[in-house]
Design an enzyme around this catalytic site. Structure first.
Site, PDB file in Angstrom:
ATOM      1  N   SER A  10       0.700  -1.406   0.411  1.00 45.32           N
ATOM      2  CA  SER A  10      -0.020   0.059  -0.004  1.00 45.32           C
ATOM      3  C   SER A  10       0.712   0.956   0.073  1.00 45.32           C
ATOM      4  O   SER A  10       1.260   1.742   0.964  1.00 45.32           O
ATOM      5  CB  SER A  10      -1.254  -0.272   1.247  1.00 45.32           C
ATOM      6  OG  SER A  10      -1.561   1.110   1.628  1.00 45.32           O
ATOM      7  N   HIS A  35      -0.531  -1.161  -4.075  1.00 48.51           N
ATOM      8  CA  HIS A  35      -2.750  -0.949  -3.734  1.00 48.51           C
ATOM      9  C   HIS A  35      -2.440   0.417  -3.130  1.00 48.51           C
ATOM     10  O   HIS A  35      -1.675   0.751  -3.029  1.00 48.51           O
ATOM     11  CB  HIS A  35      -2.707  -2.023  -2.525  1.00 48.51           C
ATOM     12  CG  HIS A  35      -3.818  -2.261  -1.678  1.00 48.51           C
ATOM     13  ND1 HIS A  35      -4.838  -2.302  -1.693  1.00 48.51           N
ATOM     14  CD2 HIS A  35      -4.207  -1.030  -0.906  1.00 48.51           C
ATOM     15  CE1 HIS A  35      -6.406  -1.965  -1.241  1.00 48.51           C
ATOM     16  NE2 HIS A  35      -5.430  -1.179  -0.438  1.00 48.51           N
ATOM     17  N   ASP A  37      -4.731   3.511  -1.517  1.00 54.73           N
ATOM     18  CA  ASP A  37      -6.259   3.849  -0.741  1.00 54.73           C
ATOM     19  C   ASP A  37      -6.640   5.673  -1.564  1.00 54.73           C
ATOM     20  O   ASP A  37      -5.865   6.159  -0.786  1.00 54.73           O
ATOM     21  CB  ASP A  37      -5.884   3.937   0.998  1.00 54.73           C
ATOM     22  CG  ASP A  37      -5.444   2.095   1.052  1.00 54.73           C
ATOM     23  OD1 ASP A  37      -5.869   1.654   0.484  1.00 54.73           O
ATOM     24  OD2 ASP A  37      -3.913   1.774   1.855  1.00 54.73           O
ATOM     25  N   MET A  39      -9.389   7.923   0.163  1.00 54.74           N
ATOM     26  CA  MET A  39     -10.169   8.492   1.437  1.00 54.74           C
ATOM     27  C   MET A  39     -10.739   9.320   1.230  1.00 54.74           C
ATOM     28  O   MET A  39      -9.985  10.305   0.114  1.00 54.74           O
ATOM     29  CB  MET A  39      -9.364   7.723   3.036  1.00 54.74           C
ATOM     30  CG  MET A  39      -8.223   6.692   3.057  1.00 54.74           C
ATOM     31  SD  MET A  39      -7.282   6.893   4.207  1.00 54.74           S
ATOM     32  CE  MET A  39      -6.740   5.509   3.981  1.00 54.74           C
ATOM     33  N   HIS A  68      -8.172   0.904  -3.914  1.00 57.50           N
ATOM     34  CA  HIS A  68      -9.472   0.918  -2.075  1.00 57.50           C
ATOM     35  C   HIS A  68     -10.464   1.865  -2.225  1.00 57.50           C
ATOM     36  O   HIS A  68      -9.185   2.840  -2.136  1.00 57.50           O
ATOM     37  CB  HIS A  68      -8.741   0.180  -1.659  1.00 57.50           C
ATOM     38  CG  HIS A  68      -9.579  -0.217  -0.234  1.00 57.50           C
ATOM     39  ND1 HIS A  68      -8.883  -0.423   0.748  1.00 57.50           N
ATOM     40  CD2 HIS A  68     -10.686  -0.781   0.224  1.00 57.50           C
ATOM     41  CE1 HIS A  68      -9.405  -0.508   1.510  1.00 57.50           C
ATOM     42  NE2 HIS A  68     -10.546  -0.330   1.665  1.00 57.50           N
ATOM     43  N   MET A  70     -12.443   4.110  -0.094  1.00 55.80           N
ATOM     44  CA  MET A  70     -12.966   4.308   1.227  1.00 55.80           C
ATOM     45  C   MET A  70     -14.023   5.878   1.317  1.00 55.80           C
ATOM     46  O   MET A  70     -13.617   6.196   1.542  1.00 55.80           O
ATOM     47  CB  MET A  70     -11.921   4.164   2.299  1.00 55.80           C
ATOM     48  CG  MET A  70     -11.469   2.991   2.796  1.00 55.80           C
ATOM     49  SD  MET A  70      -9.756   2.950   3.197  1.00 55.80           S
ATOM     50  CE  MET A  70      -8.461   3.100   1.650  1.00 55.80           C
ATOM     51  N   MET A 139     -11.469  -6.410   5.787  1.00 61.10           N
ATOM     52  CA  MET A 139     -10.789  -4.911   6.443  1.00 61.10           C
ATOM     53  C   MET A 139      -9.699  -6.310   8.208  1.00 61.10           C
ATOM     54  O   MET A 139     -10.150  -7.258   8.267  1.00 61.10           O
ATOM     55  CB  MET A 139     -10.943  -3.759   7.104  1.00 61.10           C
ATOM     56  CG  MET A 139     -11.716  -3.294   5.494  1.00 61.10           C
ATOM     57  SD  MET A 139      -9.815  -2.663   4.944  1.00 61.10           S
ATOM     58  CE  MET A 139      -9.500  -2.114   5.637  1.00 61.10           C
ATOM     59  N   ASP A 174      -6.215  -6.650   4.652  1.00 66.88           N
ATOM     60  CA  ASP A 174      -5.562  -5.474   4.872  1.00 66.88           C
ATOM     61  C   ASP A 174      -5.716  -4.529   5.572  1.00 66.88           C
ATOM     62  O   ASP A 174      -6.838  -4.737   6.194  1.00 66.88           O
ATOM     63  CB  ASP A 174      -6.647  -4.615   3.491  1.00 66.88           C
ATOM     64  CG  ASP A 174      -6.407  -3.322   3.168  1.00 66.88           C
ATOM     65  OD1 ASP A 174      -4.969  -2.824   3.739  1.00 66.88           O
ATOM     66  OD2 ASP A 174      -6.603  -3.178   2.673  1.00 66.88           O
TER      67      ASP A 174
HETATM   68  C1  DX5 Z   1      -6.156   1.059   5.983  1.00 66.56           C
HETATM   69  C2  DX5 Z   1      -5.711   1.214   4.314  1.00 66.56           C
HETATM   70  C3  DX5 Z   1      -4.614  -0.042   4.301  1.00 66.56           C
HETATM   71  C4  DX5 Z   1      -3.496  -0.137   5.195  1.00 66.56           C
HETATM   72  C5  DX5 Z   1      -2.669  -1.086   5.035  1.00 66.56           C
HETATM   73  O1  DX5 Z   1      -7.815   2.243   5.391  1.00 66.56           O
HETATM   74  O2  DX5 Z   1      -6.537  -0.169   3.545  1.00 66.56           O
HETATM   75  O3  DX5 Z   1      -4.324  -0.907   2.860  1.00 66.56           O
HETATM   76  O4  DX5 Z   1      -2.609   1.552   4.182  1.00 66.56           O
HETATM   77  O5  DX5 Z   1      -1.422  -0.126   6.029  1.00 66.56           O
HETATM   78  P1  DX5 Z   1      -0.715  -1.131   7.240  1.00 66.56           P
HETATM   79  O6  DX5 Z   1      -0.208  -2.001   6.107  1.00 66.56           O
HETATM   80  O7  DX5 Z   1       0.266  -0.666   8.042  1.00 66.56           O
HETATM   81  O8  DX5 Z   1      -1.433  -1.640   8.396  1.00 66.56           O
HETATM   82 ZN    ZN Z   2      -6.255  -0.212   1.989  1.00 63.57          ZN
END
Ligand code: DX5
Ligand code: ZN
Length: 227
Positions: A10, A35, A37, A39, A68, A70, A139, A174
């Site tokens: 990620s 990956h 993320d 948000m 991903h 969110m 998750m 994840d």
């Molecule tokens: C959390 C994200 C993850 C995150 C994982 O909301 O969806 O992808 O970056 O990070 P680590 O591996 O540090 O938990």
């Molecule tokens: Zn993620």
């Protein structure tokens, strides 16, 4: 039959001033997917990238760009993230009342459709979506931040694997994935491991070898557990 293990770093844990070279470094060090993320500061308490940033990442990704989302609402943004070059687009089952339509819309763009489950959401929430889904993301932290402590969702992963049966649906994990937590989730049925802090720790664009060592440590922990 053993399924191939996919490691998806990620970039939430990358240097935010240097994404292009960070992506190239993790791929050169053995990442299978990248990956991303996304948000929105609303569905999750953090704000990251929009479609123009994701399109800029795409120019550096040679493997698979796993996006991903969110965000809520999610439907109005699907087309833009597809155009930005995502290969896999994952939406949360909790992000709106019409996840079935969301998955149809993702498939309609020609991209792979993923559905993510927050820690508090049961496996059954995706039971009637499996024929519309290429990937279920479990998750193992509450979404929003990297570097959080792993929450054990082994029972949920096992239930999903049984529910999926022989459908071509991958299970992605994840949050909090490390060499300590990876063997357990893979034994329960996971195929794709997202890892942010555990991959990026100790390395940099100038010194990328730790990225490779960190990914190998995750892979080796899994291989040792099945040996
Ligand atoms: C959390 C994200 C993850 C995150 C994982 O909301 O969806 O992808 O970056 O990070 P680590 O591996 O540090 O938990
Ligand atoms: Zn993620």
């Amino acid at each position: 039959m053993r399924r191939p293990l996919i490691i998806a770093p990620s970039i939430l844990s990358a240097d935010f001033a240097d994404f292009g070279r960070e992506i190239e470094a993790i791929e050169a060090q053995g990442a299978d997917w990248v990956h991303v993320d996304v948000m929105d500061g609303h569905f999750v308490p953090n704000l990251t990238f929009g479609p123009p940033a994701v399109a800029a990442f795409r120019r550096h990704v040679k493997t698979v760009m796993d996006v991903h989302l969110m965000i809520a609402p999610v439907d109005p943004s699907i087309e833009a993230f597809a155009e930005a070059g995502a290969d896999v687009i994952t939406a949360h089952v909790e992000a709106g009342p019409h996840i079935h339509r969301t998955l149809q819309a993702i498939r309609g763009t020609g991209k792979k459709a993923g559905v993510a489950l927050n820690p508090g959401t049961p496996a059954e929430a995706v039971q009637h979506l499996l024929d519309l889904t290429d990937l279920v993301c479990v998750m193992t932290v509450n979404p929003g931040f990297g570097g959080q402590r792993f929450l054990d969702m082994t029972d949920k992963i096992r239930a999903l694997r049984a529910m999926i049966g022989d459908r071509p649906v991958q299970i992605e994990i994840d949050g909090g994935v490390t060499p300590e937590t990876a063997p357990k989730v893979v034994a329960a049925g996971a195929d794709v491991l997202v890892a942010g802090s555990a991959v990026f720790k100790g390395g940099s664009v100038a010194n990328p070898a730790p990225y490779g060592a960190n990914m190998r440590a995750i892979r080796d922990s899994v291989l040792r557990a099945v040996a």
